[in-house]
Design a protein around this motif. Structure first.
Motif, mmCIF file in Angstrom:
data_model
loop_
_atom_site.group_PDB
_atom_site.id
_atom_site.type_symbol
_atom_site.label_atom_id
_atom_site.label_comp_id
_atom_site.label_asym_id
_atom_site.label_seq_id
_atom_site.Cartn_x
_atom_site.Cartn_y
_atom_site.Cartn_z
ATOM 1 N N VAL A 94 0.857 -1.177 0.000
ATOM 2 C CA VAL A 94 0.000 0.000 0.000
ATOM 3 C C VAL A 94 0.898 1.233 0.000
ATOM 4 C CG1 VAL A 94 -1.724 1.324 1.297
ATOM 5 C CG2 VAL A 94 -1.890 -1.163 1.198
ATOM 6 N N THR A 95 0.496 2.263 -0.757
ATOM 7 C CA THR A 95 1.246 3.508 -0.832
ATOM 8 C C THR A 95 0.394 4.660 -0.323
ATOM 9 O OG1 THR A 95 2.508 2.739 -2.756
ATOM 10 C CG2 THR A 95 2.483 5.112 -2.345
ATOM 11 N N ARG A 96 0.942 5.392 0.638
ATOM 12 C CA ARG A 96 0.349 6.631 1.116
ATOM 13 C C ARG A 96 1.485 7.603 1.385
ATOM 14 N NH1 ARG A 96 -3.356 4.079 -0.462
ATOM 15 N NH2 ARG A 96 -5.338 3.636 0.578
ATOM 16 N N LEU A 97 1.242 8.901 1.200
ATOM 17 C CA LEU A 97 2.254 9.943 1.445
ATOM 18 C C LEU A 97 3.525 9.683 0.641
ATOM 19 C CD1 LEU A 97 1.939 10.281 5.350
ATOM 20 C CD2 LEU A 97 0.548 11.386 3.598
ATOM 21 N N GLU A 101 -5.471 5.958 10.883
ATOM 22 C CA GLU A 101 -4.171 6.616 10.891
ATOM 23 C C GLU A 101 -3.235 5.897 9.925
ATOM 24 O OE1 GLU A 101 -3.222 8.127 15.315
ATOM 25 O OE2 GLU A 101 -4.173 6.160 15.244
ATOM 26 N N TRP A 102 -2.327 6.652 9.353
ATOM 27 C CA TRP A 102 -1.298 6.073 8.495
ATOM 28 C C TRP A 102 0.060 6.284 9.144
ATOM 29 C CZ3 TRP A 102 -0.429 2.787 4.710
ATOM 30 C CH2 TRP A 102 0.817 2.778 4.096
ATOM 31 N N ASN A 158 6.301 7.136 19.049
ATOM 32 C CA ASN A 158 6.198 8.086 17.942
ATOM 33 C C ASN A 158 4.751 8.151 17.473
ATOM 34 O OD1 ASN A 158 8.954 8.563 17.996
ATOM 35 N ND2 ASN A 158 9.395 6.963 16.495
ATOM 36 N N VAL A 159 4.382 9.294 16.897
ATOM 37 C CA VAL A 159 2.994 9.489 16.481
ATOM 38 C C VAL A 159 2.832 9.135 15.003
ATOM 39 C CG1 VAL A 159 2.644 11.278 18.204
ATOM 40 C CG2 VAL A 159 3.350 11.931 15.887
ATOM 41 N N SER A 160 1.581 9.010 14.574
ATOM 42 C CA SER A 160 1.302 8.655 13.187
ATOM 43 C C SER A 160 1.723 9.781 12.252
ATOM 44 C CB SER A 160 -0.182 8.347 13.013
ATOM 45 O OG SER A 160 -0.971 9.477 13.333
ATOM 46 N N ASP A 161 1.829 9.465 10.966
ATOM 47 C CA ASP A 161 2.221 10.454 9.962
ATOM 48 C C ASP A 161 1.024 11.141 9.328
ATOM 49 O OD1 ASP A 161 5.287 10.062 9.606
ATOM 50 O OD2 ASP A 161 4.475 8.032 9.681
ATOM 51 N N ALA A 162 -0.154 10.584 9.474
ATOM 52 C CA ALA A 162 -1.360 11.203 8.908
ATOM 53 C C ALA A 162 -2.587 10.513 9.476
ATOM 54 C CB ALA A 162 -1.364 11.099 7.383
ATOM 55 N N TYR A 163 -3.685 11.258 9.532
ATOM 56 C CA TYR A 163 -4.990 10.659 9.729
ATOM 57 C C TYR A 163 -5.572 10.326 8.355
ATOM 58 C CZ TYR A 163 -4.543 12.604 14.426
ATOM 59 O OH TYR A 163 -4.091 12.909 15.673
ATOM 60 N N THR A 164 -6.533 9.429 8.336
ATOM 61 C CA THR A 164 -7.141 9.034 7.075
ATOM 62 C C THR A 164 -8.654 9.017 7.193
ATOM 63 O OG1 THR A 164 -6.998 6.673 7.657
ATOM 64 C CG2 THR A 164 -5.162 7.610 6.371
ATOM 65 N N ILE A 165 -9.319 9.248 6.053
ATOM 66 C CA ILE A 165 -10.765 9.045 5.916
ATOM 67 C C ILE A 165 -10.954 7.956 4.877
ATOM 68 C CG2 ILE A 165 -12.988 10.061 5.311
ATOM 69 C CD1 ILE A 165 -11.894 12.785 6.067
ATOM 70 N N ASN A 166 -11.517 6.841 5.286
ATOM 71 C CA ASN A 166 -11.671 5.664 4.410
ATOM 72 C C ASN A 166 -10.346 5.289 3.748
ATOM 73 O OD1 ASN A 166 -14.311 5.608 5.154
ATOM 74 N ND2 ASN A 166 -15.159 6.218 3.193
ATOM 75 N N PHE A 189 -7.725 7.273 3.119
ATOM 76 C CA PHE A 189 -7.061 8.305 2.328
ATOM 77 C C PHE A 189 -6.674 9.497 3.204
ATOM 78 C CE2 PHE A 189 -9.925 6.252 -0.853
ATOM 79 C CZ PHE A 189 -8.923 5.663 -1.614
ATOM 80 N N PRO A 190 -5.413 9.984 3.092
ATOM 81 C CA PRO A 190 -4.971 11.121 3.904
ATOM 82 C C PRO A 190 -5.546 12.460 3.465
ATOM 83 C CG PRO A 190 -3.110 9.780 3.175
ATOM 84 C CD PRO A 190 -4.296 9.364 2.378
ATOM 85 N N GLY A 191 -5.741 12.658 2.171
ATOM 86 C CA GLY A 191 -6.354 13.889 1.710
ATOM 87 C C GLY A 191 -5.377 14.996 1.376
ATOM 88 N N PRO A 192 -5.879 16.105 0.823
ATOM 89 C CA PRO A 192 -5.045 17.116 0.170
ATOM 90 C C PRO A 192 -4.206 17.973 1.104
ATOM 91 C CG PRO A 192 -7.337 17.841 0.248
ATOM 92 C CD PRO A 192 -7.319 16.428 0.722
ATOM 93 N N LEU A 193 -4.435 17.948 2.405
ATOM 94 C CA LEU A 193 -3.643 18.778 3.311
ATOM 95 C C LEU A 193 -2.308 18.143 3.673
ATOM 96 C CD1 LEU A 193 -6.420 20.101 5.722
ATOM 97 C CD2 LEU A 193 -5.637 21.037 3.542
ATOM 98 N N TYR A 194 -2.114 16.891 3.289
ATOM 99 C CA TYR A 194 -0.831 16.218 3.504
ATOM 100 C C TYR A 194 -0.041 16.223 2.199
ATOM 101 C CZ TYR A 194 -2.841 14.336 7.845
ATOM 102 O OH TYR A 194 -3.417 14.198 9.074
ATOM 103 N N ASN A 195 1.286 16.168 2.341
ATOM 104 C CA ASN A 195 2.134 16.101 1.159
ATOM 105 C C ASN A 195 1.827 14.851 0.344
ATOM 106 O OD1 ASN A 195 3.470 18.477 1.781
ATOM 107 N ND2 ASN A 195 5.046 17.442 2.992
ATOM 108 N N CYS A 196 1.879 15.004 -0.965
ATOM 109 C CA CYS A 196 1.802 13.858 -1.872
ATOM 110 C C CYS A 196 0.489 13.089 -1.714
ATOM 111 C CB CYS A 196 2.990 12.933 -1.625
ATOM 112 S SG CYS A 196 3.236 11.685 -2.894
ATOM 113 N N SER A 197 -0.607 13.794 -1.420
ATOM 114 C CA SER A 197 -1.856 13.083 -1.157
ATOM 115 C C SER A 197 -3.063 13.685 -1.849
ATOM 116 C CB SER A 197 -2.125 13.033 0.361
ATOM 117 O OG SER A 197 -1.123 12.314 1.027
#
Length: 581
Positions: A47-50, A175-176, A196-204, A206-214
């Motif tokens: 799986v690829t995110r961020l 979370e991602w 350490n904390v997560s790198d992003a929250y997700t909705i279904n 997906f991290p969404g447009p406020l994160y880099n590369c998302s």
């Protein structure tokens, strides 16, 4: 009463259109009181995110995992086959598991985990429940990727207690992590520090447009003007309560933890890990734009680090004349206004709005007289650093968490097996304290000694006992909201407040008429909450903080409920394929 239940075809269309995987026999699903079969293959999947790719544990190669859908009264059989090296168990969060405790799922509480190459069939019947729940792994931090929605429709020809929505859409927060979550918690437990904390929250997923590369990995909810949508909202995040809102739109809350509530309107939701909430979203007839941002970010009052970021999705209107609207980029959209990160006053006000329907069809069966009273303190503490080791917790100690200053130690075989076969010696003791052994000013100046005790201790209760439990937050290492989840039961929240619970004054203000019924609650930061429930379900039942880090540190305990005297009040023996340790 509202209109009749949405047909399965309409639900399938709405779920498929947001990309959630569904796998079941539609013909069978249209029957009632039927048996539904699911197969869960636990496998590694890329799986690829961020812009970061990694192999994660999945069910059937899906992230989030597949939907479980059934009707009230149905029997559900899920065959879980473990194709990975990790031990795995699955919990059906919020399912009462009446007389089916062997299917509840928490590792070393009701079962040994399913080991690599093995399988187990979870077998349970949904009794007296309808609404939104979810499933997730219940061992170490594997639920970071092993989770998915669990939707219970009313019995056939039964309607919702509100008007039929046009479509139903699950929205599941997660979370991602770019790194392996098992490595994250193992390092934290070794060093004694916060993880350490997560790198992003997700909705279904997906991290969404406020994160880099998302920007191209954004959840989109496509809607039509003037329609009512039911959003089935689930917080599957590991460690954070979340505020959620959709810009310029309002929700009507109609359900919490698969129990209908008196409808109320709000433009902001607060949902803790483990909680589910159904809301009605009525779209605008003449929206000001075609596109609106939805956003979620954490509520946090503790002393440690947390993922202070915002996940966003898009609400997009379709079937309206495009010529009336100018093209708006995502950057030009307004993020909905959310409370401050430490918005405890909003959380208290929001939580107070939940009330049971308390009707003849959906009564609030609140215990009016109580057999057993308990007072549990919950919060963080510390333990001594082992010799010849440097620890990174408070003042060179290791972080621990506890209930009544007992940090729970998981056994090496399941508590339910030990209880059922009468082999508890050396596995657990029955001396969990009903009240704090050393009382102190729980929300005032912290005591000098922050050390906790360790043990595998349980509370034993007879069948059909009425229980009142007060959960008190402590400020030993900082006041913090704790999402407490009780397995095997729903409970009624009869009272809550800030400061220390006053046993003489506070019960006078209890709501014993229409309190909300839930399976997961947020213990107020710097406050207390009182719940009532009846032990009508024999077995061993876990109660724990749904912040995974606090669960790992020991903020958990177990209730042992004995069999009743009648044949239909006894827990059946375990299934033949129950995993072995």
């Amino acid at each position: 009463m509202g209109s009749s239940l949405l047909p399965y075809q309409a639900i399938l269309a709405s779920l498929l259109f947001i990309g959630i995987s569904i796998s079941f026999d539609l013909t069978t699903a249209q029957q009632t009181g039927t048996t539904r079969h699911y197969n869960f293959d636990i496998r590694l999947h890329n799986v690829t995110r961020l812009c970061h790719s990694k192999r994660i544990l999945t069910v059937n190669g899906k992230f989030p995992g597949p939907l479980i859908i059934a009707r009230e009264g149905d029997r559900v059989l899920v065959k879980v086959v473990n194709h990975v090296s990790n031990n795995v168990s699955i919990h059906w969060h919020g399912i009462r598991q009446l007389f089916s405790g062997w299917a509840d799922g928490p590792a070393y509480i009701t079962q040994c985990p399913v080991q690599s190459g093995q399988s187990y069939v979870y077998n349970f019947t949904i009794i007296g429940q309808r609404g939104t729940l979810f499933w997730h792994a219940h061992i170490t931090w594997l639920r970071a990727t092993l989770y998915g929605p669990l939707i219970i429709l009313p019995k056939k020809n039964m309607s919702y207690p509100f008007a039929k929505p046009f479509k139903e859409v699950p929205i599941i927060f997660g979370e991602w992590w770019n790194t392996d979550t098992e490595a994250v918690i193992n390092q934290a437990l070794q060093t004694g520090a916060g993880p350490n904390v997560s790198d992003a929250y997700t909705i279904n997923g997906f991290p969404g447009p406020l994160y880099n590369c998302s920007a191209n990995r954004t959840f989109k909810l496509k809607v039509e003007p003037g329609k009512t949508y039911m959003l089935r909202i689930i917080n599957a995040a590991l460690n954070d309560d979340l505020f959620f809102s959709i810009a310029n739109h309002t929700f009507t809350v109609v359900e919490a933890d698969a129990v209908y509530v008196k409808p109320f309107e709000t433009d902001i939701l607060l949902i803790t890990p483990g909680q589910t909430t159904n809301v009605l979203l009525k779209t605008k007839l003449n929206p000001s734009n075609t596109t609106f941002l939805m956003a979620a970010r954490p509520y946090f009052t503790g002393q440690g680090t947390f993922d202070n970021s915002t996940v966003a999705g898009i609400l997009e209107y379709e079937k309206i004349s495009a010529k009336n609207y100018s093209k708006i980029s995502i950057r030009g959209l307004q993020i909905p206004t959310l409370p401050p990160i430490n918005g405890t006053s909003f959380v208290a006000n929001f939580s107070s709005k939940f009330r049971s329907l308390a009707t003849a069809q959906f009564p609030a069966n609140v215990p009016q007289s109580i057999d057993k009273h308990f007072f549990f303190t919950v919060g963080l503490g510390s333990s001594s650093c082992p010799k010849n080791q440097t620890c990174q917790g408070p003042n060179g100690t290791k972080f621990e968490a506890s209930v009544n200053n007992i940090s729970f130690t998981l056994p090496t075989i399941s508590l339910l097996q030990a209880h059922f076969f009468g082999k508890s010696n050396g596995v657990y003791t029955t001396d969990f304290p009903s009240f704090p052994i050393t009382p102190f000013n729980y929300t005032g100046t912290p005591p000098n000694n922050t050390k906790v005790a360790n043990g595998t201790k349980v509370v034993v209760l007879p069948f059909n006992t009425t229980v009142e439990l007060v959960l008190q937050d402590t400020s030993i290492l900082g006041a913090e909201s704790h999402p407490l989840h009780l397995h095997g039961f729903n409970f009624f929240i009869v009272g809550q407040g800030f400061g220390n619970f006053n046993p003489q004054k506070d019960p006078l203000n209890y709501n014993l008429v229409d309190p909300v019924e839930r399976n997961t609650l947020g213990v107020p930061s710097g406050g207390w909450v009182a719940i009532r429930f009846r032990t009508d379900n024999p077995g061993v039942w876990f109660m724990h903080c749904h912040f995974e880090v606090h669960l790992s540190w020991g903020l958990k305990m177990a209730w042992v409920v004995l069999d009743g005297k009648l044949p239909n009040q006894k827990l059946p023996p375990p299934p033949s394929d129950l995993p072995k340790c």
